[in-house]
Design an enzyme around this catalytic site. Structure first.
Site, mmCIF file in Angstrom:
data_model
loop_
_atom_site.group_PDB
_atom_site.id
_atom_site.type_symbol
_atom_site.label_atom_id
_atom_site.label_comp_id
_atom_site.label_asym_id
_atom_site.label_seq_id
_atom_site.Cartn_x
_atom_site.Cartn_y
_atom_site.Cartn_z
ATOM 1 N N HIS A 1 0.838 -1.207 0.000
ATOM 2 C CA HIS A 1 0.000 0.000 0.000
ATOM 3 C C HIS A 1 0.866 1.248 0.000
ATOM 4 C CE1 HIS A 1 -4.226 -1.531 1.250
ATOM 5 N NE2 HIS A 1 -3.593 -2.420 0.511
ATOM 6 N N TYR B 1 -9.620 5.572 6.966
ATOM 7 C CA TYR B 1 -9.827 5.968 8.365
ATOM 8 C C TYR B 1 -10.897 7.053 8.353
ATOM 9 C CZ TYR B 1 -5.485 3.526 9.652
ATOM 10 O OH TYR B 1 -4.513 2.572 9.866
ATOM 11 N N PRO C 1 -5.066 0.717 18.627
ATOM 12 C CA PRO C 1 -4.738 0.213 17.285
ATOM 13 C C PRO C 1 -4.807 1.254 16.159
ATOM 14 C CG PRO C 1 -6.885 -0.597 18.003
ATOM 15 C CD PRO C 1 -6.296 0.111 19.164
ATOM 16 N N LYS D 1 0.230 0.089 15.120
ATOM 17 C CA LYS D 1 1.611 0.018 15.597
ATOM 18 C C LYS D 1 1.961 -1.142 16.534
ATOM 19 C CE LYS D 1 3.256 3.421 13.393
ATOM 20 N NZ LYS D 1 3.615 2.909 12.073
ATOM 21 N N TYR E 1 3.539 6.810 10.190
ATOM 22 C CA TYR E 1 2.729 5.663 9.769
ATOM 23 C C TYR E 1 3.591 4.584 9.117
ATOM 24 C CZ TYR E 1 -1.457 3.150 8.280
ATOM 25 O OH TYR E 1 -2.425 2.184 8.115
HETATM 26 P P1 RFL Z 1 0.736 -11.414 21.894
HETATM 27 O O1 RFL Z 1 0.357 -11.513 20.466
HETATM 28 O O2 RFL Z 1 -0.337 -11.063 22.872
HETATM 29 O O3 RFL Z 1 1.412 -12.787 22.313
HETATM 30 C C1 RFL Z 1 1.704 -13.095 23.658
HETATM 31 C C2 RFL Z 1 1.668 -14.590 23.820
HETATM 32 O O4 RFL Z 1 1.980 -14.926 25.169
HETATM 33 C C3 RFL Z 1 1.113 -15.965 25.582
HETATM 34 N N1 RFL Z 1 0.983 -15.973 27.054
HETATM 35 C C4 RFL Z 1 1.571 -16.895 27.841
HETATM 36 N N2 RFL Z 1 2.355 -17.926 27.560
HETATM 37 C C5 RFL Z 1 2.791 -18.692 28.597
HETATM 38 N N3 RFL Z 1 2.421 -18.471 29.895
HETATM 39 C C6 RFL Z 1 1.612 -17.441 30.217
HETATM 40 N N4 RFL Z 1 1.241 -17.233 31.487
HETATM 41 C C7 RFL Z 1 1.160 -16.577 29.158
HETATM 42 N N5 RFL Z 1 0.370 -15.493 29.117
HETATM 43 C C8 RFL Z 1 0.271 -15.136 27.841
HETATM 44 C C9 RFL Z 1 -0.197 -15.648 24.881
HETATM 45 O O5 RFL Z 1 -1.053 -16.791 24.777
HETATM 46 C C10 RFL Z 1 0.285 -15.164 23.529
HETATM 47 O O6 RFL Z 1 0.360 -16.193 22.575
HETATM 48 O O7 RFL Z 1 1.910 -10.349 22.124
HETATM 49 P P2 RFL Z 1 3.172 -9.973 21.193
HETATM 50 O O8 RFL Z 1 3.846 -11.194 20.686
HETATM 51 O O9 RFL Z 1 3.917 -8.958 21.962
HETATM 52 O O10 RFL Z 1 2.506 -9.278 19.883
HETATM 53 C C11 RFL Z 1 1.828 -8.049 19.985
HETATM 54 C C12 RFL Z 1 0.702 -7.976 18.954
HETATM 55 O O11 RFL Z 1 -0.071 -9.154 19.022
HETATM 56 C C13 RFL Z 1 -0.203 -6.757 19.158
HETATM 57 O O12 RFL Z 1 0.552 -5.630 19.518
HETATM 58 C C14 RFL Z 1 -1.004 -6.401 17.885
HETATM 59 O O13 RFL Z 1 -1.916 -7.402 17.559
HETATM 60 C C15 RFL Z 1 -1.748 -5.069 18.064
HETATM 61 N N6 RFL Z 1 -2.588 -4.726 16.922
HETATM 62 C C16 RFL Z 1 -2.042 -4.186 15.763
HETATM 63 N N7 RFL Z 1 -0.708 -4.040 15.638
HETATM 64 C C17 RFL Z 1 -0.161 -3.586 14.475
HETATM 65 O O14 RFL Z 1 1.064 -3.454 14.386
HETATM 66 N N8 RFL Z 1 -0.939 -3.238 13.371
HETATM 67 C C18 RFL Z 1 -2.280 -3.360 13.416
HETATM 68 O O15 RFL Z 1 -2.918 -3.126 12.403
HETATM 69 C C19 RFL Z 1 -2.882 -3.823 14.647
HETATM 70 N N9 RFL Z 1 -4.205 -3.973 14.739
HETATM 71 C C20 RFL Z 1 -3.958 -4.903 16.997
HETATM 72 C C21 RFL Z 1 -4.758 -4.500 15.881
HETATM 73 C C22 RFL Z 1 -4.567 -5.455 18.128
HETATM 74 C C23 RFL Z 1 -5.932 -5.601 18.169
HETATM 75 N N10 RFL Z 1 -6.476 -6.191 19.339
HETATM 76 C C24 RFL Z 1 -7.382 -7.265 19.317
HETATM 77 C C25 RFL Z 1 -5.918 -5.874 20.624
HETATM 78 C C26 RFL Z 1 -6.122 -4.640 15.901
HETATM 79 C C27 RFL Z 1 -6.720 -5.168 17.058
HETATM 80 C C28 RFL Z 1 -8.220 -5.255 17.059
HETATM 81 C C1 PHB Z 2 -6.379 -4.165 10.570
HETATM 82 O O1 PHB Z 2 -6.427 -4.425 9.351
HETATM 83 O O2 PHB Z 2 -6.698 -4.998 11.411
HETATM 84 C C2 PHB Z 2 -5.949 -2.815 11.007
HETATM 85 C C3 PHB Z 2 -5.459 -1.920 10.056
HETATM 86 C C4 PHB Z 2 -5.065 -0.652 10.450
HETATM 87 C C5 PHB Z 2 -5.167 -0.279 11.770
HETATM 88 C C6 PHB Z 2 -5.642 -1.189 12.726
HETATM 89 C C7 PHB Z 2 -6.029 -2.461 12.337
HETATM 90 O O3 PHB Z 2 -4.816 0.971 12.144
#
Ligand code: RFL
Ligand code: PHB
Length: 389
Positions: free
Chosen positions: A72, A200, A292, A296, A384
């Site tokens: 993109h 957005y 989110p 990031k 971004y």
């Molecule tokens: P994770 O992915 O939460 O993984 C942590 C792992 O640790 C395990 N765990 C344990 N394991 C052993 N013993 C325990 N006691 C434990 N407790 C927990 C868990 O089961 C899990 O598997 O953290 P990590 O690896 O630091 O990764 C971070 C990302 O997952 C997170 O920051 C992103 O998903 C955030 N996020 C987004 N980030 C982006 O860069 N771009 C995006 O577009 C974006 N969109 C989003 C998002 C997060 C969202 N939600 C649901 C919070 C959109 C959403 C809706």
């Molecule tokens: C997504 O596709 O899940 C997504 C994209 C951009 C954002 C957050 C989430 O800022």
């Protein structure tokens, strides 16, 4: 059991660290609470900065991303029936990649399989010990028995609710937090994305985001109240609300269909200082959370792993401890700038129920300024696509 680096958490941060260290000849064992199917199935992030892409390629897992990911060069911000294009490539010379976190996680697990990496699933009661000594260890339950894992270092990659951060004594850490008075309700549907790029949408009823995973899979979010009950959101209501928040021209084009996933995420900014305690290092969501809006969270987890893997490779390769000693400071410097951007983008685009009329006008003026000023758009674009490592 014994390993060089014990990694708690088999999400993107933990798996990527394990993959990079393994390629450098450093042993790791990953302890994950959930099953592999559960971790691979969690629908989360979608946008990868170019620094994250480079890191994944260097870790040997960029091949499918480069084949299937969507490059993109910009996105749109809509506001009062107008659509403003943010041309990332013209403004910064760089691009982002739309490639789901689920896919990154699958690629990481596949690479761990190929290299014979050890990931233990279904571990319980993980506890960290002797963090200030040169011989830390972890105890945990697995397959009905209690185990002990001895190691040189522990990487706490266990997300926001894991035990690693809590193992740092309260007096040795400082926490900073903002909880926003709203959440995001997100759905995934097998429909064509409404636009070729992300949209957005700032609307007086609340924010909305149109994203995607591929040309037949769309991801949409709408701002909702923080105590929203998902049972009150049948698909029809979701689509109607989303449509109302988009400019008419886009709303008319919106293809709707049954949701195949639906979830609510609260919005929070959070940082733990410090990210290192003796031989324990925190990385990813274990140390910080961003709302989110700026896409990031996953990217910040990747940049932490860049700094941490470099530090550990330096230590094992050259007995040089400067990277380890400087890890928290280096990582936190980038974390805070990214926190600022995510907070700013959230503040710019959402409807804050407690805002006064003056604050509402300030928000509108900022949006107008942003869309009229190339300098303001460049600031947005360079954050971004991702600040340099
Ligand atoms: P994770 O992915 O939460 O993984 C942590 C792992 O640790 C395990 N765990 C344990 N394991 C052993 N013993 C325990 N006691 C434990 N407790 C927990 C868990 O089961 C899990 O598997 O953290 P990590 O690896 O630091 O990764 C971070 C990302 O997952 C997170 O920051 C992103 O998903 C955030 N996020 C987004 N980030 C982006 O860069 N771009 C995006 O577009 C974006 N969109 C989003 C998002 C997060 C969202 N939600 C649901 C919070 C959109 C959403 C809706
Ligand atoms: C997504 O596709 O899940 C997504 C994209 C951009 C954002 C957050 C989430 O800022």
């Amino acid at each position: 059991m014994r390993t060089n680096v014990a990694i708690i958490g088999g999400g993107p941060a933990g798996l990527l660290l394990s993959q990079i260290l393994h390629r450098a000849g450093i042993d790791t064992i990953v302890l994950e609470r959930h099953s592999r199917e559960y971790v691979e199935g969690r629908i989360r992030a979608g946008v990868l900065e170019d620094g994250t892409q480079t890191l994944l390629r260097r870790a040997g897992i960029g091949e499918r991303m480069d084949r299937e990911g969507l490059v993109h060069e910009g996105f749109s911000i809509t506001h009062r029936e107008k659509s403003h294009h943010i041309d990332l490539t013209t403004l910064t010379g760089r691009k982002v990649m739309v490639y789901g976190q689920t896919e990154v996680t699958r690629d990481l697990y596949a690479a761990r399989d190929t290299m014979g990496g050890i990931v233990l699933h279904g571990v319980e009661q993980v506890a960290l010990h002797d963090l200030q000594s040169n011989k830390p260890h972890i105890t945990f339950g697995h397959d009905g028995a209690v185990h002990r894992l001895d190691c040189d270092f522990i990487a706490g990659c266990d997300g926001f609710h894991g035990p690693s951060r809590e193992s740092i004594p309260k007096k040795s850490r400082r926490e900073f937090e903002r909880v926003y008075p709203f959440g995001w309700l997100g759905i995934l549907s097998k429909t064509a994305p409404v636009d070729e790029e992300l949209v957005y949408a700032a609307h007086e009823d609340g924010f909305a985001l149109c994203s995607m995973r591929n040309p037949r899979l769309s991801r949409y979010y709408i701002q909702c109240s923080s105590d929203e009950d998902i049972a009150n959101w049948p698909d029809d209501r979701f689509w109607k609300t989303l449509r109302k928040r988009l400019p008419a021209e886009l709303a008319e084009r919106l293809e709707t269909g049954p949701s195949i996933e639906k979830s609510i995420a609260p919005l929070r900014s959070y940082v733990c200082e410090t990210m290192r305690y003796g031989r324990l290092f925190l990385a990813g969501d274990a140390a910080h959370i961003v709302p989110p809006t700026g896409a990031k969270g996953l990217n910040l987890a990747a940049s932490d792993i860049h700094y941490l893997s470099e530090a550990l490779i330096q230590w094992y390769g050259n007995a040089d401890s400067s990277g380890i000693e400087g890890y928290a400071e280096r990582a936190l410097s980038r974390v805070w700038k990214t926190e600022r951007f995510s907070w700013w983008m959230t503040s710019l685009l959402h409807n804050f129920p407690d805002h006064s009329p003056f604050e509402q006008r300030m928000q509108r003026a900022e949006l107008d300024y942003l869309t009229e000023s190339r300098a303001a758009m460049t600031t947005l674009a360079e954050n971004y696509v991702g600040l340099p490592y």
